[in-house]
Enzyme design. Sequence first.
Site: not given
Lengths: 424, 307
Positions: B222, B260
């Site tokens: 995935e 981030h």
Amino acid sequence: MQKSVSALFKGGVHFPQFGGNMNIHEYQGKALFEKHGVNVLKGVHCTSVQGALDAYDNLNSKVVAVKSQIHAGGRGKGTLYSPEDRSLVMEGGVKIAFSKEDVEKYATNILGNILVTIQTGEEGKVVNNLYIESGCDIAHEYYLALLVDREAKSVLIMASTEGGVDIEEVAEHTPELLHKVHVDPNAGLLGYQARDLALNLGLKGAAHKSFVKMLGKLYNMFVSNDCAMVEINPLVRTGDDEMVALDAKIGFDENASFRHKEWEDVRDLSEEEDVEIRAKETGLSYVKLDGNIGCLVNGAGLAMATMDVIKLYGGEPANFLDVGGGANEEQVKTAFSIILEDPNVKGILVNIFGGIMRCDIIARGVIAATESLGLEVPLVVRLAGTNVEEGKAILAASELNIYPADDLAEGSQKIVELISGGDE
Amino acid sequence: MAVWIQEDAKVLVQGITGKQGKFHADKMVEYGTNIVGGCTPGKGGMTVELQGKEFPVWDSMFDAIKDTDADATVIYVPPPFAAEAIMEAADAFDSIKGEGVVVCITEGIPTLDMVKAVSFVNNRPGVRLIGPNCPGIITPGESGGAKLGIMPGHIHAKGRIGIVSKSGTLTYEAVAQTMSIDEGQSTCIGIGGDPVNGTGFIECLAAFESDEQTEAIVMIGEIGGNAEQEAAAWAAENVTKPIVGFVAGATAPPGKRMGHAGAIISGGKGTAEEKFAAFEAAGIACARDPSELGSVLLESLKKAGLR
């Protein structure tokens, strides 16, 4: 690497492999920092222009920062638009004010308007909260983050001397400037690890001591609050060699919500999509997308694969929807009504591989839902697994306009065909 | 020989008196799994009826393993207590037998609990953890077999294809695809999709490579992280058996995010394209549509002279 994954998605979505994160605002994060002894500047949270002016008076600081509070980064370089006509209001969602007049101007331009940043997507987010913060004397800006590293299966601390800038650029072009420390969960953060990180950042004397002390407190806060991520960009060294957190991006691990009742007080539902909240309440995972083929699938992996195959055959999925492992008739009905709320939906593909879930129950749920909702768009149903023959028989016996399919490829092709046929 | 769990493995069920635990333990017995009892703290001494037979319950995993010489345990304990259940099982297997397989099905365990539990298990090298948040592991037999988890048993058959997957229902899809070309499975392992879990892709690939019954492998990934990329690179050097792969999430949209930090841990962004590219570079035959896993597998078997 939980966050990089959810980085690809909207925040807080329950794709199992992402875990769900619950994000909080900067002002809430700073309150948490303060509670745990991490240095922050004096600041006031407010929701009105008058509140901002009062905050300015109270802070008694010549220079203040007027900061938009939304659950997304890149606020400083963002752009504010009017919600009525999307006209430009102001560049920058974080402003430095040198006077009360500045504060009034910036607060007026921010509150109630839409802030678009590189992390919000084009639609942006309405700003309802402001944080007015005292100024400070900055000697240098650093970057600091704590998060769970899924490969190393431990808490990772990252720090850099290159703060206040796009850290992804730093990681890509000058990775040697990004320092990493993995914490052994049994030992906790050790003194030498914090000291080495301080040395790598070139911190000396009082600043070195301040950093080591702060990092210990941050790690304890991270663990005791079940954080998924804490990011401080920038962390600053002041002229007095104190380390101070000028920003706070904090996400909690939603799996731990059962032991953090206090999170209910900081959850901002206006930051989450209304329909996604309702889906979550009924045990469904739903994410709205831009296409026109609604999908109803059991299992997140299969739901993603269904979207992929629809696209492979030239269609565009309208949503991700995972009904979970043990959905009942009622949940199937709710799932249909959520899919049909989206006016773009021109057809629906149901893809169920029954394990615990029995196909005959799904078939009954599909029929009940289509009847009660008066479904008008074409519906393709692919059933496999437990009690598949009974399920197919139930669908075949119904008078409804349901197209059966034997596998995912056939189902996807069929729904794409039916939709393009309808357009002509 | 299959991988880690043999057809006649002696299996305990933790949380056997709970609703979920009892329901699935019943299905496991129905499939033919050799369940020897269960464990629920505070319910020791009672019995649980599964498929018309009574099974004993212990208070402690130490006692349960001592009395039954169990090989493995399946955990259906609610999230607040699941990590401790994993550690109790690992400690007991390690102390008593020096080995054991712990399969945790529970979804929604706090990540930091798993960080602790995985570290605890890794300090006991004879103990293997599969999951959490996974369908479990199944080794189909000639009749019946060992089903340790929530997968529908009847879709499986004994054979020579090893399957490893992060996803639940997508694993069933892969099983059905092997059946569509008349191939059965040696062992199917759902490793789970949680950020922090036990056994990973590489350990499964290594086990399939050294397992005589397994002749080809299906690997389902995935988006997110870089476990698939690392496994592909490892397979290129170490696996001689044909591998067929699929990665779900090619159409998952980039969207809103916060911070981030995640994106810079390992450089990669964990996209499906990145993973498919890594698979192809490693000589793994890829299906872009899970409905094609069967035909891609058939082609790979033919190429390897196995059909």
